[in-house]
Motif scaffolding. Structure first.
Motif, PDB file in Angstrom:
ATOM      1  N   ARG A 439       0.851  -1.188   0.000  1.00 16.36           N
ATOM      2  CA  ARG A 439       0.000   0.000   0.000  1.00 16.36           C
ATOM      3  C   ARG A 439       0.891   1.244   0.000  1.00 16.36           C
ATOM      4  NH1 ARG A 439      -2.167  -2.842   4.466  1.00 16.36           N
ATOM      5  NH2 ARG A 439      -4.086  -3.973   4.008  1.00 16.36           N
ATOM      6  N   GLN A 457      -3.014   0.389  -3.718  1.00 16.47           N
ATOM      7  CA  GLN A 457      -2.489  -0.877  -3.235  1.00 16.47           C
ATOM      8  C   GLN A 457      -2.181  -1.776  -4.416  1.00 16.47           C
ATOM      9  OE1 GLN A 457      -5.426  -2.636  -0.640  1.00 16.47           O
ATOM     10  NE2 GLN A 457      -6.327  -3.807  -2.304  1.00 16.47           N
ATOM     11  N   ARG A 517      -8.375  -3.313   4.656  1.00 12.78           N
ATOM     12  CA  ARG A 517      -7.962  -3.051   3.289  1.00 12.78           C
ATOM     13  C   ARG A 517      -8.841  -1.946   2.717  1.00 12.78           C
ATOM     14  NH1 ARG A 517      -6.433  -8.355   3.850  1.00 12.78           N
ATOM     15  NH2 ARG A 517      -4.650  -9.041   2.617  1.00 12.78           N
TER      16      ARG A 517
END
Length: 523
Positions: A439, A457, A517
């Motif tokens: 990331r 990412q 995420r």
């Protein structure tokens, strides 16, 4: 020690030891008797400032507010623990004792948490605390022993709050405790390996962030220095070197220029020193700032209001030895608390009477060093193990970029998530689990576009990205160019799965978990 710890509901009537202490009304015994502290027929408000367990009794530090308004601190002992922050009304039946009512003793548990709000502390939140007391509770014959402890929380929004915990094993008094929230009344113990270091990192981060100032404040002041300013030649040379080393957007647009800027940003100074390199062998912004501080100090007047000793010792004392070592080994991380905020907010210090005075430059340089160290400590705080057992490593830094006549700080955060070792080595596991997840976040304010924030990412060559622009015009401009950006990324060998632009700022959460995420690449 392993297992779960429970937060009990509001206790039932107090145990016999409390009742026995209350029979004579002499619940709190003053360690130093004081005659006439509270006049007969009057009472005083008392607040518990500290609590310490001594064998079968508890030592308290009380702040008394007398009827006259005068405040005084006294030490007393009690047969039962009173949580920190407990408010009491006390009387003085004799020179050596303070008395409280039975009802107050039974309601003292109100000062402790009896339930966690999972909206404020979501499941998975890591709590850290210090054990104040531990007592074995009376249990029916044949039942396992349960120990009740008072723990003061040291992190999260509930820092300073006292928590009552029941556990199957006694918690060592004075020890540091780490536990993960399992539910409103359940915590899972986390082994203490490396936790003391993490607490120190959090404490140092809070200290550095209170001292730090934005980098552009220093660089703008240095750019405005008149050529005729009276200063030593060595100091002028250091200033010129610092300004000349600022990269341009063109230099940061190629791999080598960006790599050099990252390496020389000051984030890796301690790591390079650990390997035997010296600042003279390679440019480093933090080392240059420290040299600048050392050269400014001798020229300060003795009557200056700024404490030069504090600024000079920043680099020597601000980071404990273990932090300096850890900065060189960011890949070797243990479990960590929740990540800190990114980007660091702008913080411009007020200029002194003379913007070009040495005292003002010293303040700005010391604040800039603290700014860089805030990024370094944030890197350590945000590195840790995910819920699945993977390792998350963070590098957070800031590069002052020269854009025409302006200085634009570019904040960057890299994160690498490695899969759990046992899964990565398993022959039957899918390739998706074995691959690293990268990331990157960028934050900068570039005129005339305004503040911009980028999150991306990368997993197995698949790139997902989100861009935020605070100005509506900039958001529309970026949106119109996303097709070109997607094509250039594809030409670079990347498969772009998601690329969007939004107006505003990225959603912020004070309880972001390490395993979060931005985009679910499995969707």
């Amino acid at each position: 020690m392993k297992g779960d710890m429970n937060i009990p509901p509001i206790p039932q009537p107090a145990p016999s030891s409390v009742r026995q202490g209350l029979v004579g009304g002499e619940v709190l015994k003053l360690l130093q008797p004081a005659e006439g502290l509270i006049k007969p027929g009057q009472s005083a408000q008392a607040e518990v400032l500290s609590l310490k367990q001594n064998d079968l009794s508890f030592q308290l530090l009380l702040k008394l507010t007398l009827a006259s308004g005068r405040e005084t601190n006294v030490q007393a002992s009690s047969n039962f623990p009173l949580p920190l922050g407990t408010q009491l009304a006390v009387t003085q039946p004799s020179a050596g004792n303070l008395a409280i009512s039975l009802q107050q003793a039974l309601s003292s548990s109100v000062a402790t948490l009896t339930r966690l709000d999972t909206r404020q502390l979501p499941v998975g939140t890591l709590l850290q605390g210090k054990v104040l007391t531990t007592q074995a509770l009376a249990q029916p014959a044949g039942q396992p022993t349960v120990y009740r402890s008072l723990v003061t929380l040291l992190n999260s929004a509930l820092s300073g709050t006292t928590l009552t915990l029941d556990s199957p094993l006694p918690l060592r008094i004075g020890s540091l405790l780490s536990a993960r929230v399992d539910g409103p009344q359940s915590l899972e113990f986390v082994p203490l390996s490396g936790r003391q270091e993490q607490l120190a990192v959090a404490q140092q981060l809070a200290t550095q962030q209170s001292r730090q100032g934005s980098l552009e404040g220093l660089f703008n002041a240095l750019q405005k220095l008149p050529a005729t300013a009276d200063m030593p030649a060595e100091l002028r040379a250091s200033i010129d070197k610092l300004l000349a080393g600022l990269p341009t957007p063109y230099q940061l647009s190629n791999a080598k220029g960006l790599g050099d800027a990252l390496l020389n940003s000051g984030a890796f100074l301690e790591a390079r020193l650990l390997t035997g390199q010296t600042p003279a062998q390679a440019p480093d912004m933090k080392a240059t700032l420290l040299r600048l501080i050392a050269q400014i100090l001798p020229g300060l007047p003795s009557s200056t209001s700024f404490n030069p000793g504090m600024a000079a010792s920043t680099q020597a004392q601000a980071l404990p030895t273990f932090v300096r070592n850890a900065l060189g080994m960011l890949g070797q991380v243990s479990a960590k608390p929740q990540p800190g905020g990114f980007p660091l907010p702008q913080r411009l210090l007020q200029n002194g009477e003379g913007e070009d005075s040495l005292e003002n430059l010293l303040k700005l340089a010391a604040a800039a060093v603290s700014r860089l160290q805030s990024h370094q400590l944030s890197s350590l705080e945000q590195s840790g193990r995910t819920a699945e057992g993977g390792v998350l490593t963070t590098w957070q830094l800031e590069i002052p970029m020269r854009n025409a006549h302006d200085i634009v700080p570019l904040q960057i955060k890299f994160q690498r998530e490695d899969p759990p070792e046992k899964q990565a080595q398993g022959k039957t596991e899918s390739r998706e689990i074995k691959d690293q997840l990268w990331r990157v976040e960028l934050a900068f304010d570039l005129a005339p576009l305004g503040p911009l924030h980028v999150q991306a990412q990368l997993l197995r060559g698949n790139l997902s990205g989100q861009l935020w622009a605070e100005q509506a015009y900039t958001a529309r401009l970026i949106e119109s160019q996303l097709g070109n950006l997607r094509q250039r990324l594809s030409e670079a060998g990347l498969s772009v799965t998601d690329l969007d632009c939004h107006q505003g700022i990225p959603p912020q959460s004070g309880h972001t978990r390490l395993e979060q995420r931005w985009v679910d690449e499995t969707a």
